[in-house]
Design a protein around this motif. Structure first.
Motif, mmCIF file in Angstrom:
data_model
loop_
_atom_site.group_PDB
_atom_site.id
_atom_site.type_symbol
_atom_site.label_atom_id
_atom_site.label_comp_id
_atom_site.label_asym_id
_atom_site.label_seq_id
_atom_site.Cartn_x
_atom_site.Cartn_y
_atom_site.Cartn_z
ATOM 1 N N PHE A 40 94.398 62.947 75.432
ATOM 2 C CA PHE A 40 95.548 62.370 74.758
ATOM 3 C C PHE A 40 94.786 60.998 75.503
ATOM 4 N N PRO A 41 94.758 59.714 74.298
ATOM 5 C CA PRO A 41 94.591 58.893 74.797
ATOM 6 C C PRO A 41 95.118 57.712 75.757
ATOM 7 N N VAL A 42 95.182 57.122 76.811
ATOM 8 C CA VAL A 42 95.775 55.762 77.141
ATOM 9 C C VAL A 42 94.920 54.500 77.868
ATOM 10 N N THR A 43 95.748 53.936 78.192
ATOM 11 C CA THR A 43 94.903 51.992 78.797
ATOM 12 C C THR A 43 95.672 51.531 79.851
ATOM 13 N N CYS A 44 94.815 51.487 80.655
ATOM 14 C CA CYS A 44 95.410 50.984 81.416
ATOM 15 C C CYS A 44 94.548 49.572 81.733
ATOM 16 N N GLY A 45 95.556 48.403 81.521
ATOM 17 C CA GLY A 45 94.725 47.529 81.426
ATOM 18 C C GLY A 45 94.211 46.947 79.994
ATOM 19 N N SER A 46 92.963 46.443 80.328
ATOM 20 C CA SER A 46 91.704 46.670 78.898
ATOM 21 C C SER A 46 91.225 47.497 78.693
ATOM 22 N N GLU A 76 93.309 53.115 87.269
ATOM 23 C CA GLU A 76 93.443 51.801 87.304
ATOM 24 C C GLU A 76 93.107 51.349 88.330
ATOM 25 N N LYS A 77 91.981 51.228 88.694
ATOM 26 C CA LYS A 77 90.901 50.404 89.271
ATOM 27 C C LYS A 77 90.117 49.264 88.528
ATOM 28 N N PHE A 78 89.998 50.674 87.884
ATOM 29 C CA PHE A 78 89.104 50.562 86.481
ATOM 30 C C PHE A 78 89.805 48.991 85.757
ATOM 31 N N GLY A 79 90.855 49.403 85.443
ATOM 32 C CA GLY A 79 91.378 48.751 84.784
ATOM 33 C C GLY A 79 92.035 47.707 85.183
ATOM 34 N N GLY A 80 91.615 47.659 86.462
ATOM 35 C CA GLY A 80 91.839 45.521 87.075
ATOM 36 C C GLY A 80 93.586 45.774 87.751
ATOM 37 N N LYS A 81 94.218 47.039 88.072
ATOM 38 C CA LYS A 81 95.220 47.042 88.611
ATOM 39 C C LYS A 81 95.215 47.752 89.728
ATOM 40 N N LYS A 83 95.574 46.970 92.771
ATOM 41 C CA LYS A 83 96.035 46.125 93.922
ATOM 42 C C LYS A 83 97.837 46.947 93.668
ATOM 43 N N ASN A 84 98.509 47.149 92.933
ATOM 44 C CA ASN A 84 99.248 47.779 92.495
ATOM 45 C C ASN A 84 99.226 49.382 93.134
ATOM 46 N N LYS A 85 98.058 49.844 93.561
ATOM 47 C CA LYS A 85 98.035 51.074 94.170
ATOM 48 C C LYS A 85 99.434 52.357 93.365
ATOM 49 N N LYS A 86 99.818 51.882 91.866
ATOM 50 C CA LYS A 86 100.864 53.191 91.185
ATOM 51 C C LYS A 86 100.492 53.532 89.279
ATOM 52 N N TRP A 87 99.128 54.492 89.692
ATOM 53 C CA TRP A 87 99.036 54.927 88.204
ATOM 54 C C TRP A 87 99.720 55.419 87.371
ATOM 55 N N LYS A 88 100.734 56.067 87.819
ATOM 56 C CA LYS A 88 101.874 56.419 87.021
ATOM 57 C C LYS A 88 102.628 55.171 86.737
ATOM 58 N N ILE A 89 102.475 54.152 86.319
ATOM 59 C CA ILE A 89 103.252 53.176 85.845
ATOM 60 C C ILE A 89 101.977 52.402 84.892
ATOM 61 N N SER A 90 100.711 52.008 86.113
ATOM 62 C CA SER A 90 100.068 50.999 85.594
ATOM 63 C C SER A 90 99.354 52.003 84.014
ATOM 64 N N ILE A 91 99.416 53.271 84.569
ATOM 65 C CA ILE A 91 98.632 53.615 83.262
ATOM 66 C C ILE A 91 99.628 54.155 82.263
ATOM 67 N N MET A 92 98.917 53.704 81.231
ATOM 68 C CA MET A 92 100.083 54.543 79.850
ATOM 69 C C MET A 92 99.468 54.993 78.525
ATOM 70 N N TYR A 93 100.798 55.653 77.688
ATOM 71 C CA TYR A 93 100.153 56.434 76.437
ATOM 72 C C TYR A 93 101.273 55.936 75.716
ATOM 73 N N SER A 94 100.776 55.630 73.977
ATOM 74 C CA SER A 94 101.783 54.943 73.358
ATOM 75 C C SER A 94 102.379 53.825 74.356
ATOM 76 N N GLN A 95 102.244 53.452 75.404
ATOM 77 C CA GLN A 95 102.602 52.221 75.499
ATOM 78 C C GLN A 95 103.557 51.923 76.561
ATOM 79 N N VAL A 96 103.955 53.438 76.530
ATOM 80 C CA VAL A 96 104.492 54.494 77.841
ATOM 81 C C VAL A 96 104.031 54.465 78.892
ATOM 82 N N PRO A 97 105.070 54.118 79.761
ATOM 83 C CA PRO A 97 104.295 54.632 81.321
ATOM 84 C C PRO A 97 103.896 55.965 82.021
#
Length: 312
Positions: A40-46, A76-81, A83-97
């Motif tokens: 499934f498609p996911v997003t993180c930052g841009s 998560e790092k590739f998407g510019g996030k 510093k957070n080191k919390k990929w479960k929140i940074s990475i999203m599917y359908s705008q949901v973490p």
């Protein structure tokens, strides 16, 4: 970005920002469809990518983006996030973490950090080979691997485990075997203030010395530990993330791999000023996402700064 709430009994707890009355129902509907998908498609930052569930469940690099495979941590790092080191929140599917789907049972939660280190750095630490030295006495020399088997076994019995204390002149630190690569690659020595390579640790304490001779542990030099294969240098042409100085991996090397308080890995927040890392709930005060910026500093560093300000 949509936000989601979880309802526990009669109490509604706010999570990820803004509340939304029917959010949990929407999450369940999206989650049920997610459970049936193989990818499934996911997003993180841009950044956008495709998460492959079979690789995800095995703890392997599972997100394909721009022709590269990433673990969730690296995506998560590739998407510019990073510093957070919390990929479960940074990475999203359908705008949901992804954390929401994990909490609701629609997605598993495998461990990636240890697996990632094993996948990317398996062979380079298994052989003692030719290594280069920056000193004028050992330039392009070959490390001797000859040691009586009996002596080697004695040293290996002394140095069990992944960590041991090291010293150089008056400097003290703890060497982490899994981070060791060469004298200039791999920040493997943890001092009170930073992670250092063997060469950096030497220069900080004895500038004219030699790292294999002058860095010692229990009266054994690092040179002897290399000969007995307690430490195994990476090859000169090694392509692992440590030796190629992969920017994503260099970020990991600046801070601890486990939480400073509970000594476990997971989703960690890294201090900008010191090498400490923390789980959100282990830090005092407990961290909320809106408290963490690009230059976040931990409570220990803030206490030191406050003390200096008072004394001045």
């Amino acid at each position: 970005m949509a936000a989601w709430t979880r309802v526990t009994g009669k109490k509604r707890t706010r999570q990820f920002g803004v509340t939304m009355g029917s959010g949990i129902l929407v999450c369940q509907r999206v989650g049920k469809s997610l459970k049936k998908k193989l990818k499934f498609p996911v997003t993180c930052g841009s950044k956008e990518g495709i998460l492959h569930k079979d690789r995800y469940k095995r703890g392997e690099p599972c997100i394909l983006s721009d022709g590269q495979w990433f673990t969730p941590n690296d995506f998560e790092k590739f998407g510019g996030k990073e510093k957070n080191k919390k990929w479960k929140i940074s990475i999203m599917y359908s705008q949901v973490p992804l954390l929401t789907f994990i909490q609701e049972g629609f997605l598993s939660s495998p461990s990636f950090k240890i697996k990632r280190l094993q996948d990317q750095e398996p062979e380079c630490g298994k052989k003692l080979i030719r290594t280069r030295s920056n000193t004028k006495h050992e330039k392009n020399s070959v490390v001797s691997t000859v040691m009586p088997e009996e002596d080697s076994l004695v040293i290996k019995r002394v140095f069990r485990g992944d960590t041991f204390e090291v010293s150089c002149f008056r400097g003290q630190g703890v060497l982490h075997v899994s981070r060791f690569a060469t004298e200039t690659c791999g920040k493997c020595i943890r001092t009170q203030d930073a992670w250092l390579t063997p060469k950096d640790f030497l220069n900080q304490n004895k500038a004219e010395g030699h790292w294999r001779l002058d860095i010692t542990s229990r009266s054994y030099s690092l040179g002897k530990l290399i000969m007995s294969r307690v430490l195994e240098p990476h090859m000169v042409n090694c392509k692992c993330p440590i030796c190629t100085e992969d920017p994503l991996h260099l970020l990991d090397q600046k801070n601890d791999d486990v939480c400073f308080k509970c000594k476990h890995d997971g989703d960690l927040v890294c201090c900008e000023k010191c090498p400490r890392s923390f789980h959100h709930h282990c830090h005092k005060p407990v961290l909320e996402d809106d408290m963490i910026g690009d230059h976040w500093t931990c409570c220990y560093c803030k206490a030191v700064t406050a003390k200096r300000n008072r004394s001045s």
